[in-house]
Design a protein around this motif. Structure first.
Motif, PDB file in Angstrom:
ATOM      1  N   SER A  99       0.825  -1.207   0.000  1.00 22.77           N
ATOM      2  CA  SER A  99       0.000   0.000   0.000  1.00 22.77           C
ATOM      3  C   SER A  99       0.856   1.253   0.000  1.00 22.77           C
ATOM      4  CB  SER A  99      -0.936  -0.005   1.216  1.00 22.77           C
ATOM      5  OG  SER A  99      -1.862  -1.064   1.122  1.00 22.77           O
ATOM      6  N   VAL A 147       2.270   1.658  -3.545  1.00 27.60           N
ATOM      7  CA  VAL A 147       1.264   2.128  -4.506  1.00 27.60           C
ATOM      8  C   VAL A 147       0.955   3.603  -4.262  1.00 27.60           C
ATOM      9  CG1 VAL A 147      -1.115   1.855  -5.301  1.00 27.60           C
ATOM     10  CG2 VAL A 147       0.272  -0.168  -4.816  1.00 27.60           C
ATOM     11  N   ASP A 172      -7.175  -1.473  -1.087  1.00 24.25           N
ATOM     12  CA  ASP A 172      -7.240  -2.877  -0.673  1.00 24.25           C
ATOM     13  C   ASP A 172      -7.873  -3.070   0.703  1.00 24.25           C
ATOM     14  OD1 ASP A 172      -6.286  -4.164  -2.906  1.00 24.25           O
ATOM     15  OD2 ASP A 172      -4.188  -4.100  -2.291  1.00 24.25           O
ATOM     16  N   ASP A 224      -0.559   0.065  -9.107  1.00 21.20           N
ATOM     17  CA  ASP A 224      -0.735  -1.191  -8.375  1.00 21.20           C
ATOM     18  C   ASP A 224      -0.007  -2.320  -9.100  1.00 21.20           C
ATOM     19  OD1 ASP A 224      -1.610  -3.100  -6.628  1.00 21.20           O
ATOM     20  OD2 ASP A 224      -3.692  -3.090  -7.301  1.00 21.20           O
TER      21      ASP A 224
END
Length: 545
Positions: free
Chosen positions: A379, A382, A411, A491
């Motif tokens: 995370s 990204v 997510d 991603d």
């Protein structure tokens, strides 16, 4: 690097060491702006042992965070701020205190302070000490033209019966005698939740410190000051913010006597109202270009001061006219002041909302970031890629914010899908894969009540494909939100290059080749091309260092 900085380097390092003395910090680094390269170069440091970059560009997480506000900030856990976590991991640190250093509204440097001794957390006292250290560093450059800026030091005229020490001088409204805040009962409760709530309640009842004016509000003020200079006969405008400083916009270069007259008018006006005053760092500019010759004291026939009513305390506007203004000019000036107040409020509300949404997004993913380090790292990666990409694309602020928030929470739906059982499992069954494919739907439902429909829809669609073969709704082309298309590319890039994913990691070049191959099918064709362009430019920049 400017020769004056090299000359001052020993003194800068001496001041920097006060971070260890006053805050018990184990590491600290000072970065200052190099006007030629537009990067922030490492000037002095201790404790990092080479685990820190020698320079930071505009995309660097610390530069990005410091550019958003004027106040020092601290992060007491690596997962608290995804933008800074990777920096903390690289230097094996768990706590960070950042101190922006602004001059004339421009970020000219910052201090990166890490890890107090005995694993203590940073707090508000450390913020105050860090700001004092930053001010001492800036004071070294007060009379040096390091960043192509000209500082003007006002005469220190005491017009207040009881002036504060020079280091604490501010212009601010009076603070009424504060009533003692009700204190929480000293006796501990048997319920920890109650004790925690009492601590929060005590903070809520404590007097709030003055909120500093941020760069967004200052930008709105400067634009209003430019417009005011077009009023008939008006030659100078001075904006004063308590604890922050003063900015003067004028039609021509102002003499020291003329600047002092503006300051004296403000001090006298404050004194008559029973408000505190003092010397502040003042900067001057001619935003419309020199419209007249030099402005001397004799050119200022009328000077007026008025408070600026806003959520910020201690804001004042002082204007100077070359001739006594007519009634129509007074009315126009009043209208400008009203517009200025509205602009400050609107800008402040928008910035506060952005900060609140960011905090909500970070809290939404906090359980995953705490429990699953691989998911947290993904995370963070990204989010960092999306932040760099939206800057490269030059998106409007609203679109950039939606993409950034989507990256943080894209997510979060994994939490409700037995992710604890599937975490680190390499050979997923068809049913398990089908279950995980529901995470965009679950995530959107979690996000929508807190971050709104724009972010929720972007989360819902971040696995859709340009050719309509994605999930969960088989959308295609422009029917997929822009934020979703941006996050999807970032991603994929992070997943392809990250060794913690479900396959053997590949190189950055291989990841770009995969995105290029999927352009027009899996990915938005134009965005895929721009992403590769950004990565090529970044590689070239790194190679040139």
């Amino acid at each position: 690097m400017h020769p004056d900085i090299d000359e001052l380097r020993p003194k800068l390092k001496e001041i920097l060491y006060d971070c260890a003395v006053e805050m018990k910090a184990t590491k600290a680094a000072l970065f200052l702006l190099d006007v030629g390269t537009r990067k922030y170069d490492l000037v002095a440091e201790f404790g990092f042992r080479a685990n820190i970059s020698q320079s930071a560009g505009s995309n660097h997480p610390m530069v990005d965070r410091c550019s958003r506000g004027r106040s020092p900030f601290y992060v007491n856990s690596p997962g608290a701020d995804p933008r800074l976590s990777e920096l903390m991991f690289e230097a094996s640190t768990s706590r960070l205190l950042g101190v922006p250093m602004f001059s004339r509204g421009q970020l000219v440097g910052f201090i990166d302070i890490r890890d107090k001794s005995q694993k203590q957390q940073f707090d508000q006292q450390d913020v105050n000490k860090a700001q004092a250290i930053a001010d001492r560093i800036l004071n070294l450059f007060a009379n040096r033209n390091i960043w192509n800026q000209r500082f003007i030091t006002l005469s220190d005229v005491d017009v207040v019966p009881t002036p504060r020490p020079a280091a604490e001088a501010t212009v601010a409204p009076p603070t009424p005698a504060a009533k003692a805040a009700p204190s929480a009962p000293a006796k501990p409760s048997a319920n920890k939740a109650v004790d925690d709530a009492r601590a929060v309640a005590a903070r809520l009842l404590a007097p709030a410190p003055p909120e500093p004016v941020g760069p967004a509000e200052l930008a709105a003020v400067r634009e209003s000051m430019r417009s005011m200079l077009l009023l008939p006969g008006l030659v100078a405008v001075m904006f004063t913010a308590a604890g922050t400083g003063q900015e003067v916009a004028s039609r021509g270069t102002m003499s020291q006597d003329a600047l002092s007259a503006l300051q004296m008018k403000l001090q006298t006006w404050l004194s008559k109202r029973g408000e505190a005053g003092g010397a502040l760092r003042t900067t001057a500019d001619t935003p419309l270009g020199p419209m007249t010759g030099p402005i001397a004291l004799a050119d200022l026939q009328k000077i007026f001061t008025a408070p600026i009513n806003s959520r910020f305390r201690g804001l004042y506007l002082t204007v100077a006219f070359a001739d006594p203004p007519e009634r129509m000019t007074h009315e126009l000036l009043s209208a400008h002041l009203t517009q200025l107040e509205a602009a400050i409020e609107a800008t402040s509300t928008r910035a506060a909302l952005q900060t609140l949404r960011l905090r909500i997004a970070e809290r939404l993913v906090e359980p995953e970031n705490t429990s699953y380090p691989e998911l947290r790292k993904h995370s963070i990666g990204v989010t960092a890629a999306v932040e760099a990409f939206v800057k490269f694309l030059g998106l409007p602020l609203a679109d950039a914010e939606t993409a950034r928030l989507t990256a943080i929470v894209h997510d979060c739906g994994m939490r409700a899908l037995e992710y604890d059982k599937l975490y680190r499992k390499r050979d997923l069954s068809h049913d398990e894969l089908a279950l995980l494919r529901e995470h965009p739907v679950v995530g959107a439902a979690m996000v929508e009540p807190l971050l709104g429909a724009d972010v929720a829809r972007a989360v819902l669609c971040h696995h859709e494909r340009a050719d309509g073969a994605g999930y969960p709704n088989e959308l295609s082309g422009d029917a997929i939100p822009l934020a979703s298309r941006i996050v999807q590319i970032c991603d994929a890039y992070v997943a392809i290059t990250d060794p913690a994913t479900y396959h053997t990691p590949e190189s950055a070049e291989e990841a770009l080749a995969a995105i290029r191959l999927g352009a027009g099918a899996q990915f938005d064709k134009d965005l895929a091309s721009r992403f590769e362009e950004m990565m090529r430019a970044r590689t070239a920049t790194l190679a040139a260092r």
